[in-house]
Write an enzyme that holds these catalytic residues in place. Structure first.
Site, PDB file in Angstrom:
ATOM      1  N   GLU A 102       4.164  -4.875   7.459  1.00 44.34           N
ATOM      2  CA  GLU A 102       3.279  -3.889   8.105  1.00 44.34           C
ATOM      3  C   GLU A 102       3.642  -3.636   9.557  1.00 44.34           C
ATOM      4  O   GLU A 102       3.507  -2.516  10.065  1.00 44.34           O
ATOM      5  CB  GLU A 102       1.812  -4.346   8.008  1.00 44.34           C
ATOM      6  CG  GLU A 102       1.213  -4.297   6.614  1.00 44.34           C
ATOM      7  CD  GLU A 102       1.489  -5.531   5.771  1.00 44.34           C
ATOM      8  OE1 GLU A 102       2.301  -6.382   6.194  1.00 44.34           O
ATOM      9  OE2 GLU A 102       0.894  -5.623   4.685  1.00 44.34           O
ATOM     10  N   GLY A 128       0.721  -5.307   0.626  1.00 46.73           N
ATOM     11  CA  GLY A 128      -0.367  -5.551  -0.332  1.00 46.73           C
ATOM     12  C   GLY A 128       0.117  -6.238  -1.598  1.00 46.73           C
ATOM     13  O   GLY A 128      -0.645  -6.957  -2.248  1.00 46.73           O
ATOM     14  N   GLU A 156       0.126  -9.745  -0.764  1.00 46.00           N
ATOM     15  CA  GLU A 156      -1.284 -10.163  -0.625  1.00 46.00           C
ATOM     16  C   GLU A 156      -1.967 -10.324  -1.984  1.00 46.00           C
ATOM     17  O   GLU A 156      -2.726 -11.274  -2.195  1.00 46.00           O
ATOM     18  CB  GLU A 156      -2.032  -9.156   0.262  1.00 46.00           C
ATOM     19  CG  GLU A 156      -1.589  -9.278   1.723  1.00 46.00           C
ATOM     20  CD  GLU A 156      -2.019  -8.095   2.587  1.00 46.00           C
ATOM     21  OE1 GLU A 156      -1.703  -6.945   2.203  1.00 46.00           O
ATOM     22  OE2 GLU A 156      -2.650  -8.316   3.636  1.00 46.00           O
ATOM     23  N   ALA A 188       0.850  -1.191   0.000  1.00 44.91           N
ATOM     24  CA  ALA A 188       0.000   0.000   0.000  1.00 44.91           C
ATOM     25  C   ALA A 188       0.884   1.238   0.000  1.00 44.91           C
ATOM     26  O   ALA A 188       1.981   1.233   0.581  1.00 44.91           O
ATOM     27  CB  ALA A 188      -0.894  -0.011   1.232  1.00 44.91           C
TER      28      ALA A 188
HETATM   29  N1  COA Z   1       4.535   3.436  -0.354  1.00 41.82           N
HETATM   30  C1  COA Z   1       4.944   4.626  -0.827  1.00 41.82           C
HETATM   31  N2  COA Z   1       6.153   4.822  -1.390  1.00 41.82           N
HETATM   32  C2  COA Z   1       6.956   3.764  -1.488  1.00 41.82           C
HETATM   33  C3  COA Z   1       6.612   2.487  -1.024  1.00 41.82           C
HETATM   34  C4  COA Z   1       5.307   2.348  -0.432  1.00 41.82           C
HETATM   35  N3  COA Z   1       4.882   1.176  -0.005  1.00 41.82           N
HETATM   36  N4  COA Z   1       7.646   1.636  -1.264  1.00 41.82           N
HETATM   37  C5  COA Z   1       8.593   2.363  -1.855  1.00 41.82           C
HETATM   38  N5  COA Z   1       8.213   3.646  -1.996  1.00 41.82           N
HETATM   39  C6  COA Z   1       8.937   4.751  -2.591  1.00 41.82           C
HETATM   40  C7  COA Z   1       9.944   5.351  -1.625  1.00 41.82           C
HETATM   41  O1  COA Z   1       9.351   6.271  -0.751  1.00 41.82           O
HETATM   42  C8  COA Z   1      10.901   5.999  -2.600  1.00 41.82           C
HETATM   43  O2  COA Z   1      10.317   7.204  -3.068  1.00 41.82           O
HETATM   44  P1  COA Z   1      11.207   8.546  -3.238  1.00 41.82           P
HETATM   45  O3  COA Z   1      12.244   8.181  -4.243  1.00 41.82           O
HETATM   46  O4  COA Z   1      10.219   9.570  -3.702  1.00 41.82           O
HETATM   47  O5  COA Z   1      11.797   8.823  -1.884  1.00 41.82           O
HETATM   48  C9  COA Z   1      10.935   5.022  -3.769  1.00 41.82           C
HETATM   49  O6  COA Z   1       9.724   4.284  -3.668  1.00 41.82           O
HETATM   50  C10 COA Z   1      12.092   4.069  -3.715  1.00 41.82           C
HETATM   51  O7  COA Z   1      12.100   3.443  -2.440  1.00 41.82           O
HETATM   52  P2  COA Z   1      13.393   3.358  -1.521  1.00 41.82           P
HETATM   53  O8  COA Z   1      12.951   3.019  -0.127  1.00 41.82           O
HETATM   54  O9  COA Z   1      14.230   4.574  -1.680  1.00 41.82           O
HETATM   55  O10 COA Z   1      14.157   2.113  -2.203  1.00 41.82           O
HETATM   56  P3  COA Z   1      14.999   0.949  -1.509  1.00 41.82           P
HETATM   57  O11 COA Z   1      15.582   0.173  -2.655  1.00 41.82           O
HETATM   58  O12 COA Z   1      15.897   1.484  -0.490  1.00 41.82           O
HETATM   59  O13 COA Z   1      13.899   0.042  -0.764  1.00 41.82           O
HETATM   60  C11 COA Z   1      11.793  -1.117  -0.476  1.00 41.82           C
HETATM   61  C12 COA Z   1      12.831  -0.579  -1.479  1.00 41.82           C
HETATM   62  C13 COA Z   1      10.614  -1.612  -1.308  1.00 41.82           C
HETATM   63  C14 COA Z   1      12.408  -2.274   0.329  1.00 41.82           C
HETATM   64  C15 COA Z   1      11.396   0.007   0.505  1.00 41.82           C
HETATM   65  O14 COA Z   1      11.000   1.123  -0.256  1.00 41.82           O
HETATM   66  C16 COA Z   1      10.269  -0.353   1.418  1.00 41.82           C
HETATM   67  O15 COA Z   1      10.510  -0.983   2.438  1.00 41.82           O
HETATM   68  N6  COA Z   1       9.034   0.072   1.101  1.00 41.82           N
HETATM   69  C17 COA Z   1       7.883  -0.051   1.976  1.00 41.82           C
HETATM   70  C18 COA Z   1       7.374  -1.474   1.994  1.00 41.82           C
HETATM   71  C19 COA Z   1       6.207  -1.601   2.951  1.00 41.82           C
HETATM   72  O16 COA Z   1       6.311  -1.341   4.123  1.00 41.82           O
HETATM   73  N7  COA Z   1       5.062  -2.045   2.411  1.00 41.82           N
HETATM   74  C20 COA Z   1       3.867  -2.278   3.176  1.00 41.82           C
HETATM   75  C21 COA Z   1       3.054  -1.074   3.275  1.00 41.82           C
HETATM   76  S1  COA Z   1       1.620  -1.382   4.274  1.00 41.82           S
END
Ligand code: COA
Length: 261
Positions: free
Chosen positions: A134, A111, A114, A66
């Site tokens: 989460e 998500g 999921e 999400a």
């Molecule tokens: N929601 C919103 N933005 C997200 C996102 C999410 N779930 N996952 C990644 N992004 C965005 C980051 O904010 C970043 O945006 P920016 O460049 O404008 O700052 C971009 O995507 C790249 O992510 P970044 O974290 O810089 O890359 P990374 O390679 O270091 O890590 C992930 C990648 C996917 C491991 C990490 O972004 C992450 O943990 N995301 C959240 C996952 C999560 O918690 N999902 C469940 C949500 S309920």
């Protein structure tokens, strides 16, 4: 790159739905969820479509979960319609009459994991990482993660993944049965998914639908009810043209050309 947050391609009997927010690791904002739901329904209602593929654009992410930006400032009341929409989409995908394949081309978190779990078959590239992170945000999965994950991998492993929020590799996901196959590269994954989808397109549609419903019964019906369902479904296939086509093809050593009727 297109401005559309979700792309739809419908060709050769296959609907491919691609999440297209590469700069956000294909995070699932409201628009993405709405579009996937719309395209899933379009695929379900189009008789020419026999298989649905869900994937993410690029080589980094299937979907990173999400969109966390949409969580800010929300409370239990304002978040409810959003989570209900996501959960409803998963239930819809699961109940579709056509086989759904998740092509997991990178991160499938929250998500994303999921949505993948709500598909019938999961293929992944070796760079894929799956998880329900989460808990790291102080929340829990809401698109069916606490419900489907234990059914896929067992309660103990599901609890470990949900309580820790740790990601697992594609290889580990394969080992525990969360994904069906792992491919070395994203290109290999796409080729493998194409091959599977092309194979499934040729299968008899009514039998596929009934088999899927009966298999889904393993999660939702008692053993007795599921066995009764299977008998009814088995008998129903005997009223289809495809049964005559399939049996005749076998007996005459030919190839069946099913009509999905
Ligand atoms: N929601 C919103 N933005 C997200 C996102 C999410 N779930 N996952 C990644 N992004 C965005 C980051 O904010 C970043 O945006 P920016 O460049 O404008 O700052 C971009 O995507 C790249 O992510 P970044 O974290 O810089 O890359 P990374 O390679 O270091 O890590 C992930 C990648 C996917 C491991 C990490 O972004 C992450 O943990 N995301 C959240 C996952 C999560 O918690 N999902 C469940 C949500 S309920």
């Amino acid at each position: 790159m297109s401005e559309e947050v979700v792309l739809l391609d419908m060709s050769n009997g296959i609907a491919t739905i691609t999440i297209n927010r590469p700069d956000k690791y294909n995070a699932l904002n409201s628009e993405v969820v709405t579009k996937i739901r719309e395209f899933m329904q379009k695929a379900e209602e189009d008789e020419a479509i026999r298989v649905v593929v869900l994937t993410g654009v690029g080589e980094k992410a299937f979907a990173s979960g999400a969109d966390i930006n949409e969580f800010k400032g929300r409370d239990s009341k304002s978040v409810r319609p959003r989570v209900e929409r996501g959960q409803e989409l998963c239930t819809y995908m699961e109940s579709m009459s056509k086989p759904t394949i998740a092509a997991i081309n990178g991160y499938a978190l929250g998500g994303g994991c999921e949505f993948a779990m709500a598909c019938d078959i999961r293929y992944a590239s070796s760079n894929a990482r799956l998880g329900q992170p989460e808990i790291l945000l102080g929340i829990i999965p809401g698109y069916g993660g606490t419900v489907r994950l234990p059914r896929h991998v067992g309660l103990g492993r599901a609890k470990e993944m949900v309580f820790t929020g740790d990601q697992i590799s594609a290889e580990e996901a394969h080992r525990i049965g969360l994904v069906n196959r792992v491919f070395e590269t994203v290109d290999d994954l796409r080729a493998g998914v194409d091959e599977l989808a092309a194979k499934l397109v040729k299968k008899p549609g009514v039998a596929i639908k009934l088999a899927k419903q009966s298999l889904n019964g393993a999660w939702s019906m008692s053993l007795e009810d599921n066995l009764v369902f299977e008998i009814d479904a088995f008998c129903e296939t005997f009223d289809t043209e495809d049964k005559d086509i399939g049996v005749e093809a076998f007996l005459s050593k030919g190839k069946p050309e099913f009509k999905h009727k």
